[in-house]
Design an enzyme around this catalytic site. Structure first.
Site, PDB file in Angstrom:
ATOM      1  N   GLY A   1       0.825  -1.198   0.000  1.00 37.05           N
ATOM      2  CA  GLY A   1       0.000   0.000   0.000  1.00 37.05           C
ATOM      3  C   GLY A   1       0.855   1.242   0.000  1.00 37.05           C
ATOM      4  O   GLY A   1       2.078   1.175   0.123  1.00 37.05           O
ATOM      5  N   GLU A   2       0.187   2.369  -0.140  1.00 35.85           N
ATOM      6  CA  GLU A   2       0.910   3.629  -0.148  1.00 35.85           C
ATOM      7  C   GLU A   2       0.117   4.658   0.634  1.00 35.85           C
ATOM      8  O   GLU A   2      -1.089   4.796   0.454  1.00 35.85           O
ATOM      9  CB  GLU A   2       1.116   4.094  -1.596  1.00 35.85           C
ATOM     10  CG  GLU A   2       1.942   5.343  -1.679  1.00 35.85           C
ATOM     11  CD  GLU A   2       2.552   5.567  -3.057  1.00 35.85           C
ATOM     12  OE1 GLU A   2       2.347   4.728  -3.952  1.00 35.85           O
ATOM     13  OE2 GLU A   2       3.221   6.595  -3.206  1.00 35.85           O
ATOM     14  N   GLY A   3       0.784   5.352   1.531  1.00 36.95           N
ATOM     15  CA  GLY A   3       0.126   6.404   2.299  1.00 36.95           C
ATOM     16  C   GLY A   3       0.711   7.745   1.916  1.00 36.95           C
ATOM     17  O   GLY A   3       1.419   7.854   0.924  1.00 36.95           O
ATOM     18  N   THR A   4       0.386   8.762   2.712  1.00 34.02           N
ATOM     19  CA  THR A   4       0.827  10.107   2.363  1.00 34.02           C
ATOM     20  C   THR A   4       2.331  10.276   2.478  1.00 34.02           C
ATOM     21  O   THR A   4       2.936  10.988   1.699  1.00 34.02           O
ATOM     22  CB  THR A   4       0.135  11.135   3.279  1.00 34.02           C
ATOM     23  OG1 THR A   4       0.046  10.575   4.582  1.00 34.02           O
ATOM     24  CG2 THR A   4      -1.259  11.460   2.775  1.00 34.02           C
ATOM     25  N   TYR A   5       2.942   9.630   3.455  1.00 32.84           N
ATOM     26  CA  TYR A   5       4.373   9.855   3.611  1.00 32.84           C
ATOM     27  C   TYR A   5       5.202   8.571   3.548  1.00 32.84           C
ATOM     28  O   TYR A   5       6.371   8.567   3.864  1.00 32.84           O
ATOM     29  CB  TYR A   5       4.665  10.646   4.894  1.00 32.84           C
ATOM     30  CG  TYR A   5       4.631   9.841   6.168  1.00 32.84           C
ATOM     31  CD1 TYR A   5       5.809   9.392   6.755  1.00 32.84           C
ATOM     32  CD2 TYR A   5       3.423   9.541   6.787  1.00 32.84           C
ATOM     33  CE1 TYR A   5       5.790   8.658   7.918  1.00 32.84           C
ATOM     34  CE2 TYR A   5       3.390   8.806   7.958  1.00 32.84           C
ATOM     35  CZ  TYR A   5       4.581   8.374   8.514  1.00 32.84           C
ATOM     36  OH  TYR A   5       4.546   7.649   9.667  1.00 32.84           O
ATOM     37  N   ALA A   6       4.572   7.471   3.121  1.00 32.69           N
ATOM     38  CA  ALA A   6       5.306   6.216   3.094  1.00 32.69           C
ATOM     39  C   ALA A   6       4.745   5.251   2.051  1.00 32.69           C
ATOM     40  O   ALA A   6       3.581   5.364   1.659  1.00 32.69           O
ATOM     41  CB  ALA A   6       5.254   5.563   4.467  1.00 32.69           C
TER      42      ALA A   6
ATOM     43  N   VAL B   1       4.482   1.050   1.587  1.00 31.99           N
ATOM     44  CA  VAL B   1       4.624  -0.139   2.426  1.00 31.99           C
ATOM     45  C   VAL B   1       4.808  -1.377   1.538  1.00 31.99           C
ATOM     46  O   VAL B   1       4.028  -1.606   0.611  1.00 31.99           O
ATOM     47  CB  VAL B   1       3.407  -0.308   3.349  1.00 31.99           C
ATOM     48  CG1 VAL B   1       3.597  -1.486   4.283  1.00 31.99           C
ATOM     49  CG2 VAL B   1       3.152   0.971   4.152  1.00 31.99           C
TER      50      VAL B   1
ATOM     51  N   ASP C   1      -5.034  10.147  14.925  1.00 31.37           N
ATOM     52  CA  ASP C   1      -5.549   9.806  13.589  1.00 31.37           C
ATOM     53  C   ASP C   1      -6.307   8.489  13.623  1.00 31.37           C
ATOM     54  O   ASP C   1      -6.137   7.624  12.759  1.00 31.37           O
ATOM     55  CB  ASP C   1      -4.420   9.766  12.560  1.00 31.37           C
ATOM     56  CG  ASP C   1      -4.959   9.927  11.130  1.00 31.37           C
ATOM     57  OD1 ASP C   1      -6.121  10.361  10.969  1.00 31.37           O
ATOM     58  OD2 ASP C   1      -4.226   9.607  10.181  1.00 31.37           O
TER      59      ASP C   1
HETATM   60  P1  ADP Z   1      -2.105   5.456   5.370  1.00 37.78           P
HETATM   61  O1  ADP Z   1      -2.829   4.855   4.194  1.00 37.78           O
HETATM   62  O2  ADP Z   1      -3.035   5.687   6.534  1.00 37.78           O
HETATM   63  O3  ADP Z   1      -1.206   6.597   5.062  1.00 37.78           O
HETATM   64  P2  ADP Z   1       0.257   3.796   5.802  1.00 37.78           P
HETATM   65  O4  ADP Z   1       1.120   4.778   5.114  1.00 37.78           O
HETATM   66  O5  ADP Z   1       0.646   3.393   7.188  1.00 37.78           O
HETATM   67  O6  ADP Z   1      -1.228   4.264   5.919  1.00 37.78           O
HETATM   68  O7  ADP Z   1       0.112   2.486   4.927  1.00 37.78           O
HETATM   69  C1  ADP Z   1      -0.388   2.470   3.625  1.00 37.78           C
HETATM   70  C2  ADP Z   1      -1.111   1.151   3.361  1.00 37.78           C
HETATM   71  O8  ADP Z   1      -0.202   0.038   3.477  1.00 37.78           O
HETATM   72  C3  ADP Z   1      -2.214   0.856   4.348  1.00 37.78           C
HETATM   73  O9  ADP Z   1      -3.449   1.396   3.974  1.00 37.78           O
HETATM   74  C4  ADP Z   1      -2.257  -0.676   4.352  1.00 37.78           C
HETATM   75  O10 ADP Z   1      -3.063  -1.136   3.271  1.00 37.78           O
HETATM   76  C5  ADP Z   1      -0.832  -1.080   4.088  1.00 37.78           C
HETATM   77  N1  ADP Z   1      -0.128  -1.427   5.329  1.00 37.78           N
HETATM   78  C6  ADP Z   1       0.449  -0.569   6.199  1.00 37.78           C
HETATM   79  N2  ADP Z   1       1.013  -1.210   7.236  1.00 37.78           N
HETATM   80  C7  ADP Z   1       0.784  -2.525   7.032  1.00 37.78           C
HETATM   81  C8  ADP Z   1       1.112  -3.725   7.779  1.00 37.78           C
HETATM   82  N3  ADP Z   1       1.788  -3.683   8.924  1.00 37.78           N
HETATM   83  N4  ADP Z   1       0.702  -4.910   7.271  1.00 37.78           N
HETATM   84  C9  ADP Z   1      -0.006  -4.954   6.115  1.00 37.78           C
HETATM   85  N5  ADP Z   1      -0.347  -3.873   5.375  1.00 37.78           N
HETATM   86  C10 ADP Z   1       0.038  -2.663   5.819  1.00 37.78           C
END
Ligand code: ADP
Length: 311
Positions: A14-19, A21, A134
């Site tokens: 996945g991808e969030g605002t600052y990272a 994964v 959050d």
């Molecule tokens: P956000 O979307 O709230 O910015 P993150 O940047 O923490 O969240 O993570 C992006 C996405 O990566 C999440 O929505 C989730 O789908 C996936 N993800 C994050 N951490 C984990 C984890 N420990 N195990 C499995 N999937 C994860």
């Protein structure tokens, strides 16, 4: 525990605002899957780490609890990126379950189990003087055994110093309490409790409780759903920097909540009302939530291994 680039680029979770994964595994124990959260380096932070990453690291390192995602290690890659190695939570998040009304069916006992896990996580944060700031269904990830874990500590901060200025621009709008919408610069654990209340309501309704389109709309939805904050129900509110209300609505009574949220029973509704108190000083605390009668009322919370899950 050092990891190389090839190992971790295998699969993006996945991808969030600052990272971003990625799924990865430990070199020492390839059978153990981990989530590698690679912090995006922004140009502004060429010196040192981005503040979100520093916060996430600082707080997660200190918090060890079954309902809080565990940080296993940290490493930096060749490209100067900071990588957090987190436990891998393969069953998605609560938002996916709430939204999938065709395949996922759940009831009051399941909601009680999920809420119990959320409240224990927040209680532990607050006992350790950390505000999460959050809380929302998409930050509540689900482990293979059904355990719900609070994740995404990018906005977390310590509290307790009443003299320090705090930003009110935190918490995703729909889950944001009135004190932050009114620009309060000093606040406490009550901000997280409001978010817990809105998540509770969303679990029951299976739709966001107060999905505001902007900050003013959010305030309007709160005034309509809960009542208008005034000096009567919240002494001092009108002096907050951005206090503005569109209407004058009385605070809703229990009947109004019973009608919308009655499936969790009168005790559940009582708990919901206490989490959504307009005045943060009157809002229930995480510790008080844990001793509420609802947990012991029928039905008993579902055992975590029996909770509904995505397929
Ligand atoms: P956000 O979307 O709230 O910015 P993150 O940047 O923490 O969240 O993570 C992006 C996405 O990566 C999440 O929505 C989730 O789908 C996936 N993800 C994050 N951490 C984990 C984890 N420990 N195990 C499995 N999937 C994860």
């Amino acid at each position: 525990e050092q990891m190389n680039e090839e190992e971790k680029r295998k699969y993006k979770l996945g991808e969030g605002t600052y990272a971003i994964v990625f799924l990865g595994h430990l070199r020492a124990n390839p059978a153990e899957l981990v989530a590698i959260k690679k912090i995006k380096m922004q140009k502004e932070y060429t010196e040192g780490m981005p503040p979100d990453a520093v916060r996430e690291l600082k707080h997660l390192q200190e918090l060890h609890h079954p309902n809080i995602i565990s940080l296993q290690s940290v490493f930096s890659s060749k490209d100067q990126n900071v990588n957090l190695v987190l436990e891998y939570l393969p069953l998605g998040d609560l938002e996916m379950l709430i939204r999938d009304t065709t395949n996922v069916h759940y009831g009051a006992a399941d909601i009680k189990a999920w809420m119990g896990m959320l409240v224990r996580a927040i209680w532990f944060c607050h006992e350790n003087f950390v505000l999460h700031r959050d809380i929302k269904p998409n930050n509540l990830l689900i482990a293979a055994d059904g355990e719900v874990k609070l994740a995404d500590f990018g906005l977390a901060r310590g509290f307790g110093d009443i003299h320090s200025y705090m930003t009110s621009n935190v918490i995703t709008r729909w889950y944001r309490p009135p004190e932050l919408l009114f620009g309060a610069k000093h606040y406490g654990g009550a901000v997280d409790i409001w978010s817990v209340g809105t998540v509770f309501a969303e679990l029951i309704k299976r739709a966001p409780f107060m999905p505001g389109n902007n900050e003013l709309d959010q305030i309007k939805l709160i005034c309509d759903a809960i009542g208008t904050p005034t000096d009567d129900n919240w002494p001092g509110v009108t002096t907050l920097p951005e206090y503005t209300v569109p209407t004058q609505n009385p605070v809703r009574g229990k009947d109004f909540y019973m009608y919308q949220f009655g499936t969790v029973g009168p005790d559940g509704v009582d708990l919901l009302i206490r989490t959504l108190a307009l005045n943060p000083k009157k809002r229930i605390t995480a510790r008080e939530m844990l001793s509420h009668p609802w947990w012991h009322a029928e039905p008993k919370p579902t055992r975590k291994e029996d909770l509904p899950r995505k397929d």
